[in-house]
Structures are given as C-alpha cells and as structure tokens.
Design an enzyme around this catalytic site. Structure first.
Site, PDB file in Angstrom:
ATOM      1  N   LYS A  54       0.847  -1.209   0.000  1.00 29.81           N
ATOM      2  CA  LYS A  54       0.000   0.000   0.000  1.00 29.81           C
ATOM      3  C   LYS A  54       0.879   1.254   0.000  1.00 29.81           C
ATOM      4  O   LYS A  54       0.643   2.195  -0.763  1.00 29.81           O
ATOM      5  CB  LYS A  54      -0.934   0.002   1.222  1.00 29.81           C
ATOM      6  CG  LYS A  54      -2.028  -1.045   1.138  1.00 29.81           C
ATOM      7  CD  LYS A  54      -2.826  -1.196   2.428  1.00 29.81           C
ATOM      8  CE  LYS A  54      -3.769  -2.394   2.317  1.00 29.81           C
ATOM      9  NZ  LYS A  54      -4.551  -2.691   3.502  1.00 29.81           N
ATOM     10  N   GLN A  98      -4.391  -0.997   9.630  1.00 33.88           N
ATOM     11  CA  GLN A  98      -4.341  -2.360   9.103  1.00 33.88           C
ATOM     12  C   GLN A  98      -4.912  -3.347  10.122  1.00 33.88           C
ATOM     13  O   GLN A  98      -4.592  -3.297  11.313  1.00 33.88           O
ATOM     14  CB  GLN A  98      -2.878  -2.730   8.759  1.00 33.88           C
ATOM     15  CG  GLN A  98      -2.701  -4.060   8.062  1.00 33.88           C
ATOM     16  CD  GLN A  98      -3.327  -4.125   6.670  1.00 33.88           C
ATOM     17  OE1 GLN A  98      -3.512  -3.115   6.007  1.00 33.88           O
ATOM     18  NE2 GLN A  98      -3.660  -5.319   6.228  1.00 33.88           N
ATOM     19  N   ASP A 121     -10.822   3.176   3.839  1.00 32.67           N
ATOM     20  CA  ASP A 121     -11.008   1.724   3.828  1.00 32.67           C
ATOM     21  C   ASP A 121     -12.486   1.362   3.638  1.00 32.67           C
ATOM     22  O   ASP A 121     -12.811   0.273   3.180  1.00 32.67           O
ATOM     23  CB  ASP A 121     -10.556   1.163   5.187  1.00 32.67           C
ATOM     24  CG  ASP A 121      -9.503   0.090   5.068  1.00 32.67           C
ATOM     25  OD1 ASP A 121      -9.226  -0.371   3.947  1.00 32.67           O
ATOM     26  OD2 ASP A 121      -8.954  -0.288   6.118  1.00 32.67           O
TER      27      ASP A 121
HETATM   28  N1  GUN Z   1      -6.468  -6.532   6.512  1.00 30.61           N
HETATM   29  C1  GUN Z   1      -6.688  -7.336   5.444  1.00 30.61           C
HETATM   30  N2  GUN Z   1      -7.302  -6.631   4.451  1.00 30.61           N
HETATM   31  C2  GUN Z   1      -7.454  -5.378   4.912  1.00 30.61           C
HETATM   32  C3  GUN Z   1      -8.012  -4.192   4.354  1.00 30.61           C
HETATM   33  O1  GUN Z   1      -8.512  -4.144   3.230  1.00 30.61           O
HETATM   34  N3  GUN Z   1      -7.982  -3.092   5.143  1.00 30.61           N
HETATM   35  C4  GUN Z   1      -7.458  -3.109   6.405  1.00 30.61           C
HETATM   36  N4  GUN Z   1      -7.475  -1.982   7.123  1.00 30.61           N
HETATM   37  N5  GUN Z   1      -6.931  -4.186   6.953  1.00 30.61           N
HETATM   38  C5  GUN Z   1      -6.934  -5.317   6.202  1.00 30.61           C
END
Ligand code: GUN
Length: 302
Positions: A54, A98, A121
């Site tokens: 990311k 995350q 998100d």
């Molecule tokens: N953990 C696994 N996928 C995601 C996601 O799309 N967003 C976040 N914040 N955590 C994750």
C-alpha cells in the site's frame, strides 16, 4: 473455449495511471498531494507485506504518505489518540488502520474512531450507511467490493437485470457488494441473491447466476458443475493451502475450482492476480476522492 481471464494486475495498472493524472491535477490546483497514513500495529508478516505494498503504491502515485508503525504493546487509548491526531491533520485525507489488531485492542472502537470523512477503507458504520442509501449519499466504497464492481464494469459484464449470486455474507465483501450491485444506476441494477452457510441448495443458486461472486474463504467450495455456461465468475478467496518447498512462499488458492470453472465460464478472475490487486487500487482511488473533497471544501457536506 476457455473463459476470458479478468486480470486484476492489468486493470490495476490502468486505474493507477488514471489516478496519476488526477494527482497531478490536484497538485496543480491546490499545491498539495493526497495524504494517506497507514497505521500498522505489531509485525504480523501478512500485514507487513500488505502495508508495504500500500505504501509503495501510494508513493508511486506521488501521495504524501506516512507509514506509522507502532509496537504490539501500544494501548488502545494510545492508538485512539494517534487516530485523533490524524483526524485533525489537514494534510491527511485518508486513514487506514491495518487489520487484524492485537487482541487487547477493541477493533470496532478503533475503526469507529476514524473520521468518516477520512475513512478510505470504507469500514466505518456511517460509510456503510451512506452506501446503503446509495446515489449521492455514497462517500467511500469499501475497497474490495469497489474492486469487484470495477472488474465487472471494465470487463464489459452486463449487470443490468443480471442474476448475481454472492456467496458469503461478510461485512467487508459479501454484504456491501450485494447492496452495491442491487442499487439503481449504471454498473448495478442487478437482481442479487446473497447465499451463506445456512442456505439450502447452494449449488442450485450458483447454477442460475449470470455473475457469481464467491467470498466464502473455503478453498475449492464452488465446483465446476455449479457454474452456468458463459457466466462471469469473481473469486475473492485467498486461501493459503500450503508452502512451495522451492520458494518458501505460500501457495494460494481461491474459493472456486479454477481449472474446471475456466472451461465453463465466460469470464473468470484468477487467484492470485485477480481481486487482490484491485483492492489496493481502490484504496488509492478513495484517497484521491477524499483529497478532492477536503481540498475543495466538500468533505463535510452531507
Ligand atoms: N487486513 C486485510 N485486508 C485489509 C483491508 O482491506 N484493510 C485493512 N485496514 N486491513 C486489512
């Protein structure tokens, strides 16, 4: 003839290229870049690799990117205070925490603490409420469902009046995508059935799907015979089914019996290289949208 592959890797490239142009326009107009903070608590290897990707993608687009890593020992109060500081930071337009978080931290409290106007998100209840209302009320689409919809639209899959069957009712995929595709408007207008572990005759439902979206987390759940000839199949499953002894890397499998399904379906997404790459592209798209809204003064409008 084998099904056409819908490549998330290829579509991501095209979307990021479009976003690069938007970032340039934002910089030109406001003298600022879209700002994204990614907060990672602890060192869970899968989370570290997701966050790294990311951050790299955000940097490649010229975002103002902050990677804020915190130790596993951070308290819930400290994490909430950190989020509050980013809520108030005018250079930050998107906040991503995350998941999963360590057990001593209440994940729901943390996600609810994010300013809904920076919820790139798409997990905040206000974001999801706006999504349910649809139309102009929508602020951010949750990233994985947004990626699925983009794949369907960009692959030329007809959704208007189509029979869509969604397998799995999670808050982050199944529920939101079923609402999104049933909304009024382009890229939607489908007749959606949401099936789950208590559904009777799962196979029969799948067999009538023009578009089959599978997000169950069960490797190989959907069998070849469950697929309607010519259907579009979106496999959201990312299951680690073993370790490659030569590379030491995880062997990934989707929720659909890919080899068989490819012979029947009209279009299909691979795993890996399907929905996964789209999720990050949609996070970037939401951050760009948020930057436009904040810098243009529209973020606080209903
Ligand atoms: N953990 C696994 N996928 C995601 C996601 O799309 N967003 C976040 N914040 N955590 C994750």
């Amino acid at each position: 003839m084998p099904a056409e592959l819908i490549s998330g890797t290829e579509l991501r490239k095209a979307i990021l290229e479009e976003l690069r142009g938007e970032v340039a326009r934002i910089k030109e107009k406001y003298g600022k870049a879209p700002g994204l903070v990614t907060i990672l608590v602890g060192e869970n290897p899968a989370s570290v690799s997701y966050v790294t990707l990311k951050v790299k993608t955000a940097e490649s687009l010229g975002f103002h990117e902050i990677q804020d890593n915190r130790p596993e020992s951070i308290s819930e109060e400290e994490l909430l205070a950190l989020i509050d500081s980013y809520n108030k930071d005018p250079d930050i337009h998107g906040i991503l925490v995350q998941l999963p978080l360590p057990k001593h931290i209440n994940e729901t409290r943390v996600l609810y603490a994010i300013d809904p106007d920076k919820d790139v998100d798409g997990f905040h209840p206000l974001t999801l409420g706006r999504l349910l209302i649809g139309g102009r009320a929508v602020r951010f689409l949750p990233c994985t469902p947004a990626g699925i919809q983009e794949m369907l639209v960009r692959s030329g899959t007809n959704l208007d009046g189509a029979e869509v069957v969604v397998v799995g009712r999670s808050n982050i995929v199944g529920k939101p995508i079923s609402v999104m595709l049933g909304q009024k408007g382009p890229g939607a207008n489908a007749t959606v059935t949401l099936v789950h572990t208590h559904t009777k005759n799962l196979a029969d439902h799948c067999r009538r799907a023009d578009v089959l979206i599978v997000a169950a987390g069960v490797p190989g759940l959907v069998k070849t015979e469950w697929i309607k000839p010519g259907a579009t199949v979106i496999d959201v499953g990312v299951n680690r089914i073993g370790i490659n002894p030569e590379t030491g890397k995880a062997i990934l499998s989707g929720d659909v019996d890919f080899a068989g399904a490819r012979e029947i379906a009209g279009k299909i997404t691979p795993v890996p290289g399907g929905v996964g790459p789209m999720t990050i592209a949609m996070l970037m798209k939401n951050t760009v949208r948020s930057a436009w809204l904040h810098l243009g003064g529209g973020a606080s409008e209903a």
